[in-house]
Motif scaffolding. Structure first.
Motif, mmCIF file in Angstrom:
data_model
loop_
_atom_site.group_PDB
_atom_site.id
_atom_site.type_symbol
_atom_site.label_atom_id
_atom_site.label_comp_id
_atom_site.label_asym_id
_atom_site.label_seq_id
_atom_site.Cartn_x
_atom_site.Cartn_y
_atom_site.Cartn_z
ATOM 1 N N PHE A 78 -46.249 -28.160 40.678
ATOM 2 C CA PHE A 78 -47.744 -27.490 41.992
ATOM 3 C C PHE A 78 -47.195 -26.563 42.693
ATOM 4 N N GLY A 81 -47.947 -23.327 40.788
ATOM 5 C CA GLY A 81 -48.969 -23.344 39.574
ATOM 6 C C GLY A 81 -48.736 -23.311 38.172
ATOM 7 N N THR A 86 -53.432 -25.950 37.575
ATOM 8 C CA THR A 86 -53.656 -25.622 38.760
ATOM 9 C C THR A 86 -53.225 -24.153 38.592
ATOM 10 N N ARG A 94 -52.250 -25.527 46.936
ATOM 11 C CA ARG A 94 -50.849 -25.383 45.473
ATOM 12 C C ARG A 94 -49.965 -26.358 46.779
#
Length: 378
Positions: A78, A81, A86, A94
């Motif tokens: 996360f 990304g 994401t 993020r």
């Protein structure tokens, strides 16, 4: 002859990984990431993308997958990304989602967990890129047909004391990393010792930091017989004065004692920081990063408040909680540094030292310190 890839620089790798975190994968083509590009292009398997940005993204995905799963890998995906869907998220989104993985606030994640996550990614990239080490051949002088190593081939010991310049908001400070047992420290005002919340010291024959300081601080006669267990006795007296014998103090509480026999080495105080919470009915402990940060912050406050002549200005910290406490060295360092950095940014005239026993941990602390200094406010 094949060209051996240049060993990667951890500080540069970490700085560029942080740059990617801020900008995101969609802007990877625009970023200056020369070290990541070089590593991606020099991998033995070779890049599978014709573009530098594609090669760097593949390197990042390989490094994150090498973290080994769990919350750390999920938060890393996360953060950069790399998690599905994401790729186009802004940095703030993020970070917020990565904080949820650990169940902490965004601000706490930014100050503590994110350094650990990005540091782990940088570590994996360095591991991926490091050239394989050839085992040293044993010298056999005088035997025909056996090549004797030249001076360039001989092994060298890494330094036991490293000084690292660390950039802060408005100045640069120098931090010293000691790689040896804590009882070999010299001329440092305050040495921090981890304690459990009962302020009960381990037996002097054990190998922990607290046991080593207890053993080194004891006074003995010429034959080695124990005369006075000074550090232990003073800590027990402190607990008695503060109504704490036999019951727990709050995590983060700090008790100060004299150094005992370590005073002959220029050590002036030992600060016992309660960070380990015993699990009832077991020999195990739990250590929370927040308690480490709180305890170190209180130790620094106590150092500033003590009326000593000359004033106390230097402090040495082990990686609190990184033994039986269960914290990784990165988690411990992140928690320690949060308190230390806050004091330094305020302008405190501190001489900061870290002490570890193994060179691998000394290398890690040195790399983390070298990677600090860039702003990362997004």
């Amino acid at each position: 002859m094949p060209v051996t890839p240049r060993p990667p620089d951890h500080g540069s790798v970490l700085a560029e990984v942080r740059r990617v975190r801020r900008a995101g994968l969609l802007r990877l083509r625009e970023l200056e990431t020369p070290e990541l590009i070089r590593i991606a292009r020099e991998l033995p398997s070779g890049p599978t993308s014709s573009t530098d940005s594609g090669a760097v993204e593949r390197l990042l995905r390989t490094a994150v997958s090498a973290v080994g799963g769990g919350s750390l890998q999920e938060a890393a995906e996360f953060t950069l990304g790399l998690a599905q869907g994401t790729r186009d998220w802004p940095a703030s989104s993020r970070r917020r989602r990565a904080a949820q993985v650990y169940g902490v606030s965004v601000e706490r994640f930014r100050k503590h967990h994110e350094l650990m996550v990005l540091g782990q990614i940088a570590e994996r990239i360095v591991d991926i890129a490091a050239p394989p080490r050839q085992p040293p051949s044993a010298p056999a002088l005088g035997r025909p047909g056996v090549e004797v190593p030249t001076s360039a081939d001989r092994l060298t010991l890494p330094p036991a004391h490293r000084t690292v310049p660390v950039r802060l908001a408005h100045r640069t400070v120098r931090v010293t990393v000691h790689v040896h047992s804590v009882d070999l420290l010299r001329d440092i005002d305050v040495v921090v010792s981890p304690s459990n919340t009962y302020f009960s010291l381990p037996a002097a024959y054990k190998s922990s930091v607290a046991a080593t300081l207890r053993r080194a601080g004891a006074r003995r006669d010429a034959s080695g017989g124990l005369v006075e267990d000074q550090v232990h006795d003073e800590l027990a007296a402190w607990a008695s004065r503060h109504g704490a014998p036999g019951r727990q103090a709050l995590p983060g509480t700090v008790a100060a004692t004299s150094p005992g026999a370590l005073g002959a080495q220029g050590i002036r105080r030992i600060y016992h920081v309660a960070v380990a919470v015993p699990r009832p009915g077991t020999n195990d402990y739990d250590v929370q990063p927040a308690d480490v940060t709180r305890g170190v912050a209180r130790a620094l406050t106590l150092l500033a408040e003590e009326k000593a002549d000359p004033p106390l200005t230097s402090i040495c910290l082990p990686l609190l909680g990184a033994g039986r406490g269960g914290l990784s060295p990165l988690e411990s360092f992140s928690a320690l540094w949060a308190a230390v950095e806050a004091e330094l940014v305020r302008g405190a005239a501190l001489d900061v030292h870290f002490v570890v026993r193994r060179h691998a941990r000394g290398d890690l602390v040195q790399r983390l310190l070298a990677g600090l200094g860039g702003t990362d406010g997004a």
